[in-house]
Scaffold this motif. Structure first.
Motif, PDB file in Angstrom:
ATOM      1  N   LYS A   1       9.180   1.091  -4.737  1.00 54.29           N
ATOM      2  CA  LYS A   1       8.899   1.474  -5.574  1.00 54.29           C
ATOM      3  C   LYS A   1       9.226   3.175  -5.632  1.00 54.29           C
ATOM      4  O   LYS A   1       9.563   3.583  -6.663  1.00 54.29           O
ATOM      5  CB  LYS A   1       8.044   0.622  -6.706  1.00 54.29           C
ATOM      6  CG  LYS A   1       7.083   1.775  -6.724  1.00 54.29           C
ATOM      7  CD  LYS A   1       5.556   0.948  -7.951  1.00 54.29           C
ATOM      8  CE  LYS A   1       4.498   1.760  -7.342  1.00 54.29           C
ATOM      9  NZ  LYS A   1       3.479   0.727  -8.358  1.00 54.29           N
TER      10      LYS A   1
ATOM     11  N   ARG B   1      -3.055   4.640   2.048  1.00 51.78           N
ATOM     12  CA  ARG B   1      -2.338   4.565   0.681  1.00 51.78           C
ATOM     13  C   ARG B   1      -1.412   5.710   0.361  1.00 51.78           C
ATOM     14  O   ARG B   1      -1.433   7.218   1.021  1.00 51.78           O
ATOM     15  CB  ARG B   1      -2.886   4.317  -0.351  1.00 51.78           C
ATOM     16  CG  ARG B   1      -2.171   4.322  -1.825  1.00 51.78           C
ATOM     17  CD  ARG B   1      -3.826   3.996  -2.883  1.00 51.78           C
ATOM     18  NE  ARG B   1      -4.357   2.176  -2.650  1.00 51.78           N
ATOM     19  CZ  ARG B   1      -3.697   1.297  -2.540  1.00 51.78           C
ATOM     20  NH1 ARG B   1      -2.589   1.079  -3.940  1.00 51.78           N
ATOM     21  NH2 ARG B   1      -4.510   0.397  -2.315  1.00 51.78           N
TER      22      ARG B   1
ATOM     23  N   TYR C   1       0.830   7.324  -3.115  1.00 50.15           N
ATOM     24  CA  TYR C   1       0.829   6.853  -4.012  1.00 50.15           C
ATOM     25  C   TYR C   1       1.542   8.118  -5.440  1.00 50.15           C
ATOM     26  O   TYR C   1       1.810   9.369  -4.357  1.00 50.15           O
ATOM     27  CB  TYR C   1      -0.094   6.662  -5.217  1.00 50.15           C
ATOM     28  CG  TYR C   1      -1.167   8.020  -5.817  1.00 50.15           C
ATOM     29  CD1 TYR C   1      -1.869   7.576  -4.582  1.00 50.15           C
ATOM     30  CD2 TYR C   1      -1.493   8.940  -5.584  1.00 50.15           C
ATOM     31  CE1 TYR C   1      -3.363   8.543  -3.991  1.00 50.15           C
ATOM     32  CE2 TYR C   1      -2.385  10.113  -5.963  1.00 50.15           C
ATOM     33  CZ  TYR C   1      -3.219   9.676  -4.872  1.00 50.15           C
ATOM     34  OH  TYR C   1      -4.495  10.787  -4.665  1.00 50.15           O
ATOM     35  N   GLU C   2       2.283   8.150  -5.967  1.00 50.09           N
ATOM     36  CA  GLU C   2       3.407   9.394  -6.041  1.00 50.09           C
ATOM     37  C   GLU C   2       2.774  10.546  -7.607  1.00 50.09           C
ATOM     38  O   GLU C   2       1.537   9.635  -8.405  1.00 50.09           O
ATOM     39  CB  GLU C   2       4.226   8.303  -7.506  1.00 50.09           C
ATOM     40  CG  GLU C   2       5.241   9.888  -7.770  1.00 50.09           C
ATOM     41  CD  GLU C   2       5.248  10.190  -9.083  1.00 50.09           C
ATOM     42  OE1 GLU C   2       5.200   9.060  -9.464  1.00 50.09           O
ATOM     43  OE2 GLU C   2       5.619  11.468  -9.707  1.00 50.09           O
ATOM     44  N   LYS C   3       2.417  11.508  -7.423  1.00 54.93           N
ATOM     45  CA  LYS C   3       1.361  12.409  -8.479  1.00 54.93           C
ATOM     46  C   LYS C   3       2.065  13.956  -8.660  1.00 54.93           C
ATOM     47  O   LYS C   3       2.694  14.221  -7.824  1.00 54.93           O
ATOM     48  CB  LYS C   3       0.069  12.012  -7.934  1.00 54.93           C
ATOM     49  CG  LYS C   3      -0.572  13.190  -8.970  1.00 54.93           C
ATOM     50  CD  LYS C   3      -2.215  11.913  -8.564  1.00 54.93           C
ATOM     51  CE  LYS C   3      -2.721  13.066 -10.526  1.00 54.93           C
ATOM     52  NZ  LYS C   3      -4.156  12.656 -10.536  1.00 54.93           N
TER      53      LYS C   3
ATOM     54  N   GLU D   1       0.647  -1.802  -0.036  1.00 53.42           N
ATOM     55  CA  GLU D   1       0.053   0.518  -0.116  1.00 53.42           C
ATOM     56  C   GLU D   1       1.473   1.241   0.297  1.00 53.42           C
ATOM     57  O   GLU D   1      -0.132   2.432  -0.417  1.00 53.42           O
ATOM     58  CB  GLU D   1      -0.859  -0.172   1.205  1.00 53.42           C
ATOM     59  CG  GLU D   1      -0.416   0.252   2.532  1.00 53.42           C
ATOM     60  CD  GLU D   1       0.388  -1.409   3.118  1.00 53.42           C
ATOM     61  OE1 GLU D   1       0.550  -2.725   2.386  1.00 53.42           O
ATOM     62  OE2 GLU D   1       0.266  -1.993   4.429  1.00 53.42           O
TER      63      GLU D   1
ATOM     64  N   PHE E   1       5.778  -0.495  -2.500  1.00 51.39           N
ATOM     65  CA  PHE E   1       6.466  -2.227  -2.531  1.00 51.39           C
ATOM     66  C   PHE E   1       7.925  -1.691  -2.160  1.00 51.39           C
ATOM     67  O   PHE E   1       8.512  -2.226  -3.375  1.00 51.39           O
ATOM     68  CB  PHE E   1       5.602  -2.987  -4.603  1.00 51.39           C
ATOM     69  CG  PHE E   1       4.730  -3.591  -3.361  1.00 51.39           C
ATOM     70  CD1 PHE E   1       5.218  -5.560  -2.705  1.00 51.39           C
ATOM     71  CD2 PHE E   1       3.315  -3.849  -4.595  1.00 51.39           C
ATOM     72  CE1 PHE E   1       4.783  -5.904  -2.240  1.00 51.39           C
ATOM     73  CE2 PHE E   1       3.452  -5.354  -4.083  1.00 51.39           C
ATOM     74  CZ  PHE E   1       3.740  -6.350  -3.043  1.00 51.39           C
TER      75      PHE E   1
END
Lengths: 280, 667
Positions: free
Chosen positions: B348, B462, B464-466, B343, B346
């Protein structure tokens, strides 16, 4: 090759195009899908919140019918149905006394011998190994694979793919010639059952999903669940009004994309049935 | 004729809540040979023990059955009490009414019946018991300390300063452990290196300490006071005696892109390397997996540039055999890596890092020389998010326990960030703030109140990239689970502290136990926190569970005292519960027929062949003989013996048989 098929309610109604594309792809690959005779509602969304026994008895009846009709494997294209049937198999396997209550109480002859396949498992097992040379029109588009909530959860029971960052649909799309994008909303909630009761929530939740896909350059969102499809497609008006911008990327079923790649005509795959026009 | 005393303990309410103790005592009083039977609230207390002692003296008891708890804890207590009253300690047996009965059953007649049965079988056994005498064994007054982190260093120094020899082995090329990686330490913000490195040097220079770095335990045999350890010294590909640590080789080595373990992958090292400039010993090793010479067969640049010609490409691992009397396990812990968290990307996203990586960024000796710069592009993060309990306290992730140190180091990290990045914004997502400890809560308040760290109570679902930002989606549960989205430049995960790699294998080599999380198990969670279930093996630091520095050091000193106590004796007494081969009068001599199946069965090589000779020196029979110094009393030989010629003292065939017959009511 013959497999059992449990369509469930959506595939007979609002997502007929899902059924059409599943059958078309299966037929093109020499697989016959035989519908379970006399099937009933899987109880999804409502039953397990109201009555645990009912929520297990409904799928147990479906599975016992499949057993009786000699089916070893049953394909369940709807993610919600897939979840209910698999959870039932699991619950009844680990709780023998519950199995006793459900089967005895409802006069069911249920063994739990049927293997349940979601659409991706079916494609991976029977279709993609034989794709060599059959992709005549590679789907050369950037796609956002959207798994939704039920296809991969709960992981402890389904044991399918990675629950937070699944990959199976992306791999399938690669094989169909598409370019899956790396994005963050693969398993976020689309609003699912709120579609009718709180459409504005769907506008917000599905809106975030579509916005991210669009921002990252996706030309289509790929789904494997009729609920996801209807929220992202049918509720586009609510979504656009929430976002304050017009997003017009279409939402395709995984089988529609595969069908297109296999050269099946658009009408057979039901592409004309979408609310957001499929112009790719 | 036996005169047995039965002493039934209530253990407060632990036993008496479900077992009718008075009835047990009453029933036992009616058994053949029982001359005294009584129940009492706390048999292990001073009045309880006096009860036993006076009964032995006044009634002339020949055997005692204490019906109380597991013998693990109090068998030595009661046997000692019996010995003080003149009864051979091995004539005292314990019936386990607590763990085996009252704790695991409901209150009821059946539970009391079972308690009566447990007493019954031991009454019958004790009638057959023989007086035994403890075995004396010598003590090798050298300790083996495994692991050269702060716990191993502290234990080694304390043992060495008490005048005993220490062998300290460390798996890595340098001692120092995780503490050497830390920037500042809570709650005082003093520099970790400044307080640690002098101790590292002290270890290296101490006359009582032999230091083997790049070494691991190969195998261990023996028992308390008399262990035989085989230590594998991995080849450093270097003659340490000649090497001056000049550093020519590490500067010239052409393989320069290996992620540095010391810098948690945030910096690079060469194939021949010293982990960090303050390393002890400050001499390089060649990492053969990455060295061009070992991969392709040529290079040897280090050999060419070495002014003292110290490089030895053909050096092999060596095995050092050491006799030691006690062992301190101080192998530490490790942390979960970001790739454990799907979440959170991983692993990355390069700017989602672990707390240990943040330590390196904040450290003056780190890859950024102490400036907080994010790994992806070296920019100073303007917004940073810290996530507590990343993995910890999360049964779904298989880590239900609290990693204990994170609340404090997160406060420290956020504080360091605020001190170094003026105008920066820091956020901490937490479940609870666990800051129990001297000046700990005050430290956390300082981060919140003085340094303006934003604490948000809630979890992050979570990341995440933005658009080059890390979007952290969380909830603020103090605002009614209000969703919080933060567009951060860097995220630090306080990933769970977990057992070190290879800890199970080490535990198996040491024949000691580990818990379900693979941390080493202490002998008793309260009263024996540094002992293991294997006599002579002690624990220090985070190998037992995640711990901060003060706790690790305290535990290490505790373990060192235990070792020093052991070494204060010239001889140890061992339980005489070992195997013996029976001997009889001539002409049979023994029922042993000399098949020697027992020799092959014995895991400790404790059985030898004994020749029985007549007066003229002729061998008339060869039988098995158990070496009492080596026998561990495991009983394998007893099971193998075809003629039932071997008995374990204290658990003889006759004694066991009488227990079974008592249970079958056939005595």
């Amino acid at each position: 090759m013959t497999l059992g098929l449990y369509p469930g309610c959506s595939l007979k109604g609002s997502s007929r195009e899902y059924t059409e594309s599943v059958l078309a792809v299966a037929q093109a690959c020499g697989i016959e899908l035989v519908e379970i005779e006399d099937w009933n509602c899987c109880g999804a969304t409502a039953a397990h919140n109201l009555n645990k026994e009912l929520s297990l008895a409904l799928p147990a009846r479906i599975l016992s019918l499949a057993e009786k009709q000699g089916m070893k494997e049953v394909v369940v294209p709807c993610a919600a149905c897939y979840s209910r049937l698999t959870v039932t198999n699991h619950e009844l396997a680990v709780h023998p006394e519950l199995k006793q209550t459900i089967t005895k109480g409802n006069g069911l002859d249920y063994k739990g011998s049927v293997e349940i396949l979601n659409i991706i498992q079916m494609l991976d097992k029977y279709i993609t190994p034989n794709l060599e040379g059959r992709i005549v029109k590679p789907f050369e588009h950037k796609v956002a694979c959207y798994y939704g909530c039920l296809l991969v959860r709960p992981h402890e029971i389904l044991k399918f793919d990675r629950e937070e960052d699944p990959q199976s649909m992306d791999e399938l799309m690669l094989k169909a010639g598409a370019t899956p994008i790396d994005w963050a909303f693969k398993t976020e909630c689309c609003g699912a059952g709120l579609s009718v009761s709180r459409t504005s929530s769907v506008g917000r939740l599905s809106g975030e999903i579509l916005k991210d896909a669009a921002d990252r350059g996706a030309e289509a969102v790929i789904v494997a669940c009729p609920m996801c499809q209807s929220n992202l497609d049918m509720r586009r008006e609510a979504i656009n009004s929430y976002l304050g911008e017009k997003i017009d990327i279409p939402v395709l079923y995984v089988t529609q994309v595969l069908g297109l790649a296999l050269g099946i005509d658009r009408k057979t795959l039901g592409l004309q049935r979408h609310f957001v026009a499929v112009n790719i | 004729m036996s005169k047995i005393g039965v002493f039934v303990c209530h253990c407060g309410e632990n036993i008496s809540a479900t077992v009718d103790c008075a009835k047990v005592a009453e029933t036992a009083a009616g058994y053949d040979g029982v001359v005294y039977s009584i129940d009492y609230k706390y048999m292990c207390s001073d009045p309880g023990q006096s009860l036993i002692k006076s009964a032995i003296i006044e009634k002339g008891l020949t055997g005692v059955v204490v019906a109380s708890c597991s013998p693990r804890m109090h068998e030595p207590t009661f046997r000692k009490a019996c010995a003080e009253a003149g009864l051979n300690p091995y004539m005292c047996e314990m019936a386990n009414l607590r763990e085996h009965c009252s704790w695991v059953h409901e209150k009821g007649d059946a539970t009391t019946e079972k308690a009566i049965d447990l007493v019954r079988i031991l009454v019958e056994k004790v009638k057959k018991n023989h007086s035994l005498n403890a075995i004396k064994v010598p003590v090798t007054k050298t300790a083996l300390v495994i692991g050269g982190g702060i716990a191993g260093i502290q234990a080694s120094l304390d043992i060495a300063n008490s005048g005993h020899k220490v062998i300290l082995i460390e798996r890595d090329p340098s001692i120092g452990g995780h503490m050497s990686q830390l920037s500042e330490t809570f709650p005082t913000l003093d520099c970790s290196q400044c307080i640690l490195t002098p101790r590292m040097v002290e270890v290296a220079q101490h006359e009582n300490i032999t230091l083997y770095t790049y070494a691991e335990l190969e195998s261990l045999e023996g028992f308390v006071g008399n262990f035989k350890a085989k230590i594998r010294r991995k080849s450093k590909s270097l003659d340490e005696k000649i090497c001056t640590g000049c550093g020519q080789c590490t500067t010239k080595c052409p393989v320069k892109k290996i992620p540095s373990e010391f810098n948690e992958g945030l910096g690079k090292r060469t194939a021949i390397y010293v982990p960090f400039p303050q390393a002890v010993p400050n001499k390089p090793v060649i990492d053969r997996v990455n060295c061009t010479y070992y991969i392709k067969g040529k290079c040897k640049v280090c050999e060419i540039v070495c002014p003292t010609k110290a490089i030895r490409f053909d050096q092999e691992d060596t095995i050092v055999e050491a006799e030691v009397g006690a062992i301190v396990v101080a192998t530490g812990f490790t942390v979960k890596q970001p790739d454990f968290f799907p979440e959170y990307g991983f692993g990355k996203y390069p700017d989602v890092i672990t707390g240990l990586q943040f330590e390196r960024l904040a450290s003056a000796s780190g890859p950024t020389l102490g400036e907080i710069r994010r790994p992806s592009d070296g920019k100073v993060p303007e917004k940073i998010v810290f996530i507590a309990c990343a993995g910890s306290r999360d049964p779904a992730k298989g880590i239900p326990y609290c990693s204990k140190i994170c609340c404090m180091y997160i406060a420290k990290h956020a504080m360091l960030y605020q001190h170094k990045v003026h105008g920066g914004k820091s956020y901490v997502f937490y479940m609870d703030i666990r800051a129990g400890g001297k000046m700990y809560e005050e430290f956390v308040r300082r981060a919140i109140e003085d340094d303006g760290v934003n604490y948000i109570r809630g979890r992050v679902s979570r990341i995440y990239e933005k658009n080059g930002k890390l979007i952290v989606k969380g909830a603020d549960t103090l605002l009614g689970a209000m969703p919080v989205d933060i567009d951060a430049d860097m995220v630090v995960l306080a990933t769970a502290g977990i057992a070190n790699e290879g800890s199970e294998e080490l535990a198996q080599k040491l024949h000691t136990s580990y818990d379900s999380y693979h941390f080493f198990s202490e002998a008793h969670p309260k009263l024996k926190p540094v002992e293991t279930n294997t006599a002579g093996i002690f624990l220090a630091g985070a190998c037992q569970s995640p711990k901060d520095i003060p706790e690790s050091v305290a535990m290490a000193s505790g373990a060192a005292v235990k070792v020093a106590c052991l070494f204060s004796q010239d001889e140890l007494t061992r339980e005489p519960l070992i195997a013996v081969v029976n001997r009889q009068a001539a002409p049979v001599f023994s029922s042993c027929v000399g098949c020697f199946l027992c020799v092959s069965a014995c895991p400790y090589q404790a059985i030898e062949k004994e020749e029985i000779k007549n007066r003229t020196g002729e061998v008339i029979k060869t039988i098995a003989k158990v070496n009492p110094g080596l026998c561990q009393g495991c009983g394998t030989c007893v099971a193998f013996c075809r003629t039932k010629s071997i008995d374990i003292q204290g658990y003889t065939h006759e004694e066991m048989y009488s227990e079974v017959m008592a249970l079958l009511n056939e005595y």
